[in-house]
Each structure stands twice: as structure tokens, then as C-alpha cells.
Enzyme design. Sequence first.
Site, PDB file in Angstrom:
ATOM      1  N   GLU A   1      51.841  34.777  59.944  1.00 27.18           N
ATOM      2  CA  GLU A   1      52.407  33.519  60.459  1.00 27.18           C
ATOM      3  C   GLU A   1      51.544  32.414  59.875  1.00 27.18           C
ATOM      4  O   GLU A   1      50.341  32.368  60.126  1.00 27.18           O
ATOM      5  CB  GLU A   1      52.328  33.463  61.992  1.00 27.18           C
ATOM      6  CG  GLU A   1      52.926  34.657  62.703  1.00 27.18           C
ATOM      7  CD  GLU A   1      54.431  34.716  62.584  1.00 27.18           C
ATOM      8  OE1 GLU A   1      55.045  33.692  62.257  1.00 27.18           O
ATOM      9  OE2 GLU A   1      54.990  35.797  62.792  1.00 27.18           O
TER      10      GLU A   1
ATOM     11  N   CYS B   1      50.923  24.473  65.061  1.00 22.65           N
ATOM     12  CA  CYS B   1      51.608  24.802  63.813  1.00 22.65           C
ATOM     13  C   CYS B   1      53.022  24.236  63.825  1.00 22.65           C
ATOM     14  O   CYS B   1      53.607  23.949  62.800  1.00 22.65           O
ATOM     15  CB  CYS B   1      51.635  26.299  63.614  1.00 22.65           C
ATOM     16  SG  CYS B   1      51.952  27.158  65.142  1.00 22.65           S
TER      17      CYS B   1
HETATM   18  N1  LIG Z   1      52.974  30.020  62.030  1.00 19.21           N
HETATM   19  C1  LIG Z   1      52.301  30.102  63.155  1.00 19.21           C
HETATM   20  O1  LIG Z   1      52.746  30.695  64.131  1.00 19.21           O
HETATM   21  C2  LIG Z   1      50.937  29.473  63.250  1.00 19.21           C
HETATM   22  C3  LIG Z   1      50.300  29.404  64.497  1.00 19.21           C
HETATM   23  C4  LIG Z   1      49.037  28.841  64.579  1.00 19.21           C
HETATM   24  C5  LIG Z   1      48.413  28.337  63.454  1.00 19.21           C
HETATM   25  N2  LIG Z   1      49.052  28.397  62.256  1.00 19.21           N
HETATM   26  C6  LIG Z   1      48.425  27.844  61.067  1.00 19.21           C
HETATM   27  O2  LIG Z   1      47.038  28.142  61.084  1.00 19.21           O
HETATM   28  C7  LIG Z   1      46.305  27.115  60.419  1.00 19.21           C
HETATM   29  C8  LIG Z   1      45.166  26.658  61.303  1.00 19.21           C
HETATM   30  O3  LIG Z   1      44.341  27.730  61.657  1.00 19.21           O
HETATM   31  P1  LIG Z   1      42.958  28.046  60.942  1.00 19.21           P
HETATM   32  O4  LIG Z   1      42.326  26.775  60.494  1.00 19.21           O
HETATM   33  O5  LIG Z   1      42.194  28.912  61.872  1.00 19.21           O
HETATM   34  O6  LIG Z   1      43.453  28.874  59.671  1.00 19.21           O
HETATM   35  P2  LIG Z   1      42.580  29.660  58.581  1.00 19.21           P
HETATM   36  O7  LIG Z   1      43.534  30.230  57.617  1.00 19.21           O
HETATM   37  O8  LIG Z   1      41.492  28.798  58.057  1.00 19.21           O
HETATM   38  O9  LIG Z   1      41.855  30.842  59.398  1.00 19.21           O
HETATM   39  C9  LIG Z   1      42.590  31.813  60.095  1.00 19.21           C
HETATM   40  C10 LIG Z   1      41.758  33.080  60.197  1.00 19.21           C
HETATM   41  O10 LIG Z   1      41.602  33.660  58.899  1.00 19.21           O
HETATM   42  C11 LIG Z   1      40.239  33.964  58.661  1.00 19.21           C
HETATM   43  N3  LIG Z   1      40.002  33.970  57.219  1.00 19.21           N
HETATM   44  C12 LIG Z   1      39.602  32.943  56.433  1.00 19.21           C
HETATM   45  N4  LIG Z   1      39.507  33.343  55.140  1.00 19.21           N
HETATM   46  C13 LIG Z   1      39.874  34.646  55.112  1.00 19.21           C
HETATM   47  C14 LIG Z   1      40.016  35.611  54.068  1.00 19.21           C
HETATM   48  N5  LIG Z   1      39.771  35.317  52.803  1.00 19.21           N
HETATM   49  N6  LIG Z   1      40.443  36.854  54.397  1.00 19.21           N
HETATM   50  C15 LIG Z   1      40.726  37.180  55.662  1.00 19.21           C
HETATM   51  N7  LIG Z   1      40.594  36.304  56.698  1.00 19.21           N
HETATM   52  C16 LIG Z   1      40.188  35.044  56.419  1.00 19.21           C
HETATM   53  C17 LIG Z   1      39.524  32.900  59.439  1.00 19.21           C
HETATM   54  O11 LIG Z   1      38.159  33.252  59.630  1.00 19.21           O
HETATM   55  C18 LIG Z   1      40.347  32.852  60.717  1.00 19.21           C
HETATM   56  O12 LIG Z   1      39.991  33.892  61.582  1.00 19.21           O
HETATM   57  C19 LIG Z   1      47.323  26.033  60.123  1.00 19.21           C
HETATM   58  O13 LIG Z   1      47.735  26.160  58.779  1.00 19.21           O
HETATM   59  C20 LIG Z   1      48.480  26.358  61.061  1.00 19.21           C
HETATM   60  O14 LIG Z   1      49.728  25.881  60.642  1.00 19.21           O
HETATM   61  C21 LIG Z   1      50.297  28.963  62.135  1.00 19.21           C
END
Ligand SMILES: NC(=O)c1ccc[n+]([C@@H]2O[C@H](COP(=O)([O-])OP(=O)(O)OC[C@H]3O[C@@H](n4cnc5c(N)ncnc54)[C@H](O)[C@@H]3O)[C@@H](O)[C@H]2O)c1
Length: 521
Positions: A285, A319
Amino acid sequence: MKPFANEPILELRRAPVRAQLAGALEAFDAEPVIQIPVWVGDDTRTGGALVSTDPGEPDRVVAEAAIASDADVDHALDLAARSDWARRPAAARAEVLVAAAQWLRERRLEIAALEVRETAKPWREADADVCEAIDFLEYYARGAIALEERPAGDAELIQLPGERNELRWRPRGIVAVISPWNFPVAIPLGMVAAGLATGNAVVLKPAEQAPACAFAVVRALRESGLPPSALALLPGEGPVGAALVGDPRVHTIAFTGSGPVGLEIVRRAAETAPGQRHLKRVVAEMGGKNCVIVDSDADLDDVVPALVKSAFNYAGQKCSAAARVLAHEAIHDGLVERLAGAIEVLHVGQASDPEIDVPPVIEREAQERVARYAGIAESQGRIAGRAAEVPDRGWFATPTLAADLPADSPVLQEEIFGPLLAVERVRSIEAACDRVDASPFGLTGGLFSRSPQTVVYVTERSPVGNLYVNREITGAMVGRQPFGGNRLSGTGTKAGGPGYLLQFVEPRVVTENTVRHGLVV
Ligand SMILES: NC(=O)c1ccc[n+]([C@@H]2O[C@H](COP(=O)([O-])OP(=O)(O)OC[C@H]3O[C@@H](n4cnc5c(N)ncnc54)[C@H](O)[C@@H]3O)[C@@H](O)[C@H]2O)c1
């Protein structure tokens, strides 16, 4: 089990309820800094390498977490691979999930207070997040029982004389959950609950910004009878998630977060390591750039408050938040003027203050990002409105309205994830739909129109996962609005919907010839 019903949210307009919340926050603040362990089986290891602070008062430390090492990742996956959780029937697993829902209910004020401090979620949103977490537990518990009892659902398999066909769903194997910070209890718990309900062992790598909320998720389940081998907590930053994604012992990766990280996960999960005997499945997501179309006949008295809520609640960090408004040229100028007026008087302040409209953003980087995009908006178009007063301590970003931007502006094309809303002028609803269709994202969308034909037309042309008509575009409810994006916003699965659990299981069909030629007893 009773039929599923959404957990009722608190009535914050009542003074006694607000007093209870203030009491919960006071009690929370009186506690020492929370220590978050790496938690694998019965082993815990604390450490202060990851410091979680209050976005509104960055000097206030909320929690200190250990960072999972490669050895911890290995230990967690080794234990998960040996877990016997899959052998329990769905009803027994559901019992644990329902008990965890009750655990949360009994602590809902305490958990909401934690969200207020750790992620600057305003009370209303923090309470709704705890309710959504409870909903996921209750909903997936029931869903997993239904999958076991009626595996083919309404599409019963055809049975012929002399042949018995049976479909069963089996857990796929270890689930790695990688979660974001913006729904700090509901999102990790939703993904974890789906994995567990269907019989998989789960390893949780939560967002580095909200380790204490993730600790509450794991405690809720562990203290409700979940065997220690079925769920591990691995706090840390990106590399801990990446280690899980690359490990051949992981079968399913449930990820919610930004687009670039999601795409990287999809790419890496497609590689099969030597000796790996399965394909990994990614449930992703991701981010969006959510558009709301406003037709010439829309009632601006409804539109303005709904847009302000959609774009600025939780500082635009949902999001589903509105980022672009595609306004029909007949009402564009009037709408911009009224939105600007509404944004100027937004009350920006601490999440703990029940009177505020907009809290701070999550961290310094987010504050700088919003300011950078506001600068681009100012140079490429114009700033039509801004909140008049914004606190100068804490990671506050100024709620801003941008207008008159060129179609290719990054402000219109990229996810900003903060309180910046851009309005565009369109000649017609068809032109608005063309612009939505040109976007690579497909998460949420909105439409304000009084014409039933327009509603049908826009519904037909909308590529988004969740389209909201004549209302705000945030606040999806489990079981009522299954939620998730299409295109580059996600793999098209819907959290809180009937098909979600199927991502975590694999089908096995057994066909038996029942015409026996002699029976061996
Ligand atoms: N579509 C949905 O339902 C939904 C819901 C909530 C948030 N979001 C999206 O999430 C984002 C905000 O959240 P965020 O800042 O925590 O996102 P992010 O992508 O920075 O981090 C999400 C998770 O991924 C981990 N991560 C980072 N790099 C990684 C890698 N290379 N491999 C594996 N894991 C890794 C992070 O440590 C964290 O736990 C926004 O883009 C928002 O739109 C989407």
C-alpha cells in the site's frame, strides 16, 4: 461470534470525555521514557539507539528503542519458521485476536495518549486509530473463520458422482510486516492481524518514528495469549526492513509506506535466492496524489469544510488526504477565495490541545519538505492563502493553498505528504478526469457534484481505489470502505475488505476418486 460492528469513537465534544483524555495524557507524561526492546520469542534486548521524540516538542523523548541487528533478524525468522501457530484452528486463532481487541479497548485512552505524544496525532485521530486497530482484529478474526468454514465462499465447487473436490486455504508462511508511522497502531496491527488470523507467523518491522506504538501492538497480542514464536518485534530503520525483504525464509511481505520504498521492495522480492522454494508475495500500500473534482453546480458551503478537513486534518499526513483540487472554471475563483479564508484561520497547535485543527508534521525532514514545495508553488504559481499563525517550536508546517500552477509542476505531480493543497482550473469535468487519468497514482479521489450523470461519469472514469462523492475523502472504515490504492499507489488489495486475507494464504485443492474398488481398513 456477534456480527462485526465498527468500534464506536469517543464523543470528544463532551467535556467529561475531554477531561478523561487530559487525565490519560497526564498519567502518560508521569511515566518514565518507554524502553522498546527487540523482542524475539521470550528474549528481549533493550537499547537506546533509536530515540523517538514528540514532534510538537522535539526535546521531549517519548521512547528509546533498540535497533534489530542481523543476528536478531536471523533469530526472529528461525523461530517463526518453527512456530506451530499454523496448526491451531481458525477459531482458536480468532480468540487471541478478539482478546487483543479487548486489551486495546481497556487501554484505549492510554494508547491514544501515546499516539498524541509519539506521532502528534490529534485526539480525534488518535482515538479513531485505536478504534480502527480494534476493528481490524475483530474483522479479520471473523474473516479467517469464514475462510476455514466456507473456503469457496458462494462459489461452491462443482461435485460430480464418484468425485469429491475440496478447496482449503493454508497459511503461506512467514509474513514480514513493514509499516509506516502515520496510523501508528492501526496499520501495523491490521497487517499483523491479517497474517496471524490466517495462521502465519509474523515478524514486525515498524516505522522508526513510532516504535512505542508498535510495542503496544505486540503487547496487545502477546498479552492476549499469542505464542511468543508467532510474532516478533524488530525495531529499526530501513536496513532492518531490507534484511527481511531479502531473506529467503520470508513468504509474504506486507508493506505500507512510500512509493519509492514499495517499488524497491517489489523489485527485491522478485529475486529468488539459491535454495528458495517459493515466490515471495508483496502486499504493498503506497503513496498517492489525491484529487478532488469540484463541478460548477457544487454547493461550496459543503465543499469548503470537506476540503479543509481532507487536506489539513493530521497536517495532510494521511495517505488518503486531498492534495489537488480540480475546480470547474465557473466556480474556481470563488472556491479559491473561500478556501483561502478558511485556511487563514486554521488553528495550528499541539496535538494534545483538543481545540486545534492542524498539528505539527512528524519530523524536521517533513517540515523542510513542505517548505520546499511551498517555495516551488510560490515561484511557479501563487500562494493563495496560508494559516496566519503557526508556532515556532516543534516541527510545524504552515497550512498553505497554492493556485495557478503549470500542469507539470512538481507541486501537482509529486506526493508532498504535508499541509499543502493546490487548486487547478479546469474547463470541464471531462478535462478534470483527463488530468486524474494522467496521474500514475490511484489511491483516493473525490467529487462534488449535484448531477447524478456527472457522478456516474466520474465514477466510470476514476482509476482510484477509493472514490468519495460529496463528502470528505479521508476516514475509511473497516468493513464499510475497504481501503487501498491502484496504479503506483498499491497492489490493489483492500485492507478491511472481504478479499484482504486471501493475500496471506495459498489454495490447495484435493480431488478424490470416491469410487473405491475394495476398501483397505
Ligand atoms: N496506501 C496506504 O494505505 C498508505 C497508508 C499509510 C501511509 N502510506 C504512505 O506511506 C508514506 C508515509 O510513511 P513513511 O514515511 O513511514 O514511509 P516510508 O516508505 O519511508 O517507510 C515505511 C516503512 O518502510 C521501511 N523502509 C524504509 N526503507 C526500506 C527498505 N529499503 N526496505 C524495506 N523497508 C524499508 C521504513 O523503515 C518504514 O518502516 C506516504 O507515502 C503515504 O502515502 C500509504
